[in-house]
Design an enzyme around this catalytic site. Structure first.
Site, PDB file in Angstrom:
ATOM      1  N   SER A 158       0.823  -1.214   0.000  1.00 14.69           N
ATOM      2  CA  SER A 158       0.000   0.000   0.000  1.00 14.69           C
ATOM      3  C   SER A 158       0.861   1.270   0.000  1.00 14.69           C
ATOM      4  CB  SER A 158      -0.912   0.016   1.228  1.00 14.69           C
ATOM      5  OG  SER A 158      -1.649  -1.184   1.303  1.00 14.69           O
TER       6      SER A 158
HETATM    7  N1  SAM Z   1      -0.797  -4.869   3.947  1.00 17.20           N
HETATM    8  C1  SAM Z   1      -0.033  -5.204   2.773  1.00 17.20           C
HETATM    9  C2  SAM Z   1       1.377  -4.704   2.836  1.00 17.20           C
HETATM   10  O1  SAM Z   1       1.767  -4.073   3.832  1.00 17.20           O
HETATM   11  O2  SAM Z   1       2.119  -4.977   1.897  1.00 17.20           O
HETATM   12  C3  SAM Z   1      -0.701  -4.780   1.496  1.00 17.20           C
HETATM   13  C4  SAM Z   1      -1.905  -5.582   1.241  1.00 17.20           C
HETATM   14  S1  SAM Z   1      -2.471  -5.693  -0.408  1.00 17.20           S
HETATM   15  C5  SAM Z   1      -3.065  -4.086  -0.723  1.00 17.20           C
HETATM   16  C6  SAM Z   1      -3.946  -6.670  -0.081  1.00 17.20           C
HETATM   17  C7  SAM Z   1      -3.620  -8.095   0.281  1.00 17.20           C
HETATM   18  O3  SAM Z   1      -4.820  -8.708   0.726  1.00 17.20           O
HETATM   19  C8  SAM Z   1      -3.135  -8.928  -0.898  1.00 17.20           C
HETATM   20  O4  SAM Z   1      -1.904  -9.507  -0.612  1.00 17.20           O
HETATM   21  C9  SAM Z   1      -4.222  -9.970  -1.068  1.00 17.20           C
HETATM   22  O5  SAM Z   1      -3.749 -11.227  -1.522  1.00 17.20           O
HETATM   23  C10 SAM Z   1      -4.772 -10.059   0.331  1.00 17.20           C
HETATM   24  N2  SAM Z   1      -6.134 -10.619   0.442  1.00 17.20           N
HETATM   25  C11 SAM Z   1      -7.223 -10.383  -0.310  1.00 17.20           C
HETATM   26  N3  SAM Z   1      -8.274 -11.078   0.148  1.00 17.20           N
HETATM   27  C12 SAM Z   1      -7.834 -11.779   1.233  1.00 17.20           C
HETATM   28  C13 SAM Z   1      -8.450 -12.670   2.142  1.00 17.20           C
HETATM   29  N4  SAM Z   1      -9.740 -13.011   2.058  1.00 17.20           N
HETATM   30  N5  SAM Z   1      -7.695 -13.196   3.139  1.00 17.20           N
HETATM   31  C14 SAM Z   1      -6.385 -12.865   3.264  1.00 17.20           C
HETATM   32  N6  SAM Z   1      -5.741 -12.023   2.427  1.00 17.20           N
HETATM   33  C15 SAM Z   1      -6.462 -11.480   1.421  1.00 17.20           C
END
Ligand code: SAM
Length: 224
Positions: free
Chosen positions: A72
């Site tokens: 992000s």
């Molecule tokens: N917080 C992260 C960082 O510091 O790099 C960035 C997160 S990224 C914007 C969103 C993440 O949410 C992705 O890696 C995606 O695979 C994960 N995601 C989406 N749906 C999910 C779910 N139901 N359970 C766990 N992870 C999920």
């Protein structure tokens, strides 16, 4: 600026770029939560960005981390962390580990961080990065975080770094009384940051600024 990056280095130039990022992109935009600002000065974001994207790690934008996902934007990490306002004794759940960067920022600020990622490859890389940087106490779980992680409840804070059409009910239910849930809620192209607080009699809700996140996959049920 073109230069060679060492995979494990957090040198003087990295620290200078990071300090400038925090000052110009976070503090000067009005976010002055002292502990959050200090944590973001401390955690080396560039070491969470894989490949060539690392050169842009201190720019004000999300960057690709593989599997179609992103780390992000730093400003949004600061806004969400300040909205969560984690305290030193808190147990916090993050949904969407991605690179592990947000989890590291949280780990500076509170007692226990559990973070869930649905992509095993991302979880594995985040685990390795967190270990290398001394955040071995962060628990990284592979799974569907839209149903939370009941084993660790109740949480004083739940932060979701992916976008949902509404607040997933299980995440609310895993909050302690007084605990906060921070989550982007909206359509696939635009969301608003929602902060819900559990009270003795239910939940209060505040809607904050607009944002754009990748979708939260696999939700089970919604609060509204
Ligand atoms: N917080 C992260 C960082 O510091 O790099 C960035 C997160 S990224 C914007 C969103 C993440 O949410 C992705 O890696 C995606 O695979 C994960 N995601 C989406 N749906 C999910 C779910 N139901 N359970 C766990 N992870 C999920």
């Amino acid at each position: 600026m073109i230069r060679m990056w060492s995979p494990d280095l957090d040198g003087p130039l990295d620290r200078a770029l990071r300090a400038a990022m925090v000052e110009t992109q976070i503090v000067q935009r009005g976010l002055r939560h002292p502990r959050v600002v200090a944590a973001m000065r401390q955690v080396p974001r560039h070491l969470f960005v894989p490949g060539v994207g690392r050169d842009a790690a201190y720019e004000d934008r999300p960057l690709p981390i593989g599997d179609g996902q992103t780390i992000s934007q730093p400003y949004m990490v600061a806004v969400m962390t300040a909205a969560l306002d984690p305290q030193p004794g808190d147990h916090v759940l993050e949904v969407g580990t991605g690179s592990g960067y947000q989890a590291a920022v949280l780990a500076v600020l509170c007692r226990e961080v559990i973070t869930i990622e649905r992509h095993p490859r991302l979880a594995e890389r985040a685990r390795a990065t967190l270990d290398r940087l001394g955040f071995g106490h962060v628990r990284v779980v592979v799974g569907d975080g839209s149903v939370g992680f009941p084993d660790g409840r109740p949480y004083q804070g739940v932060i979701v770094t992916a976008a949902a059409p509404a607040v997933p009910v299980p995440l609310r239910d895993q909050l302690a009384e007084g605990g906060r849930l921070v989550i982007p809620v909206g359509s696939s192209g635009y969301q608003e940051l929602v902060v819900e607080t559990r009270t003795a009699s239910g939940f209060t809700r505040e809607t904050r600024e607009g944002c754009v996140f990748v979708p939260l996959i696999g939700q089970e049920g919604f609060a509204d």
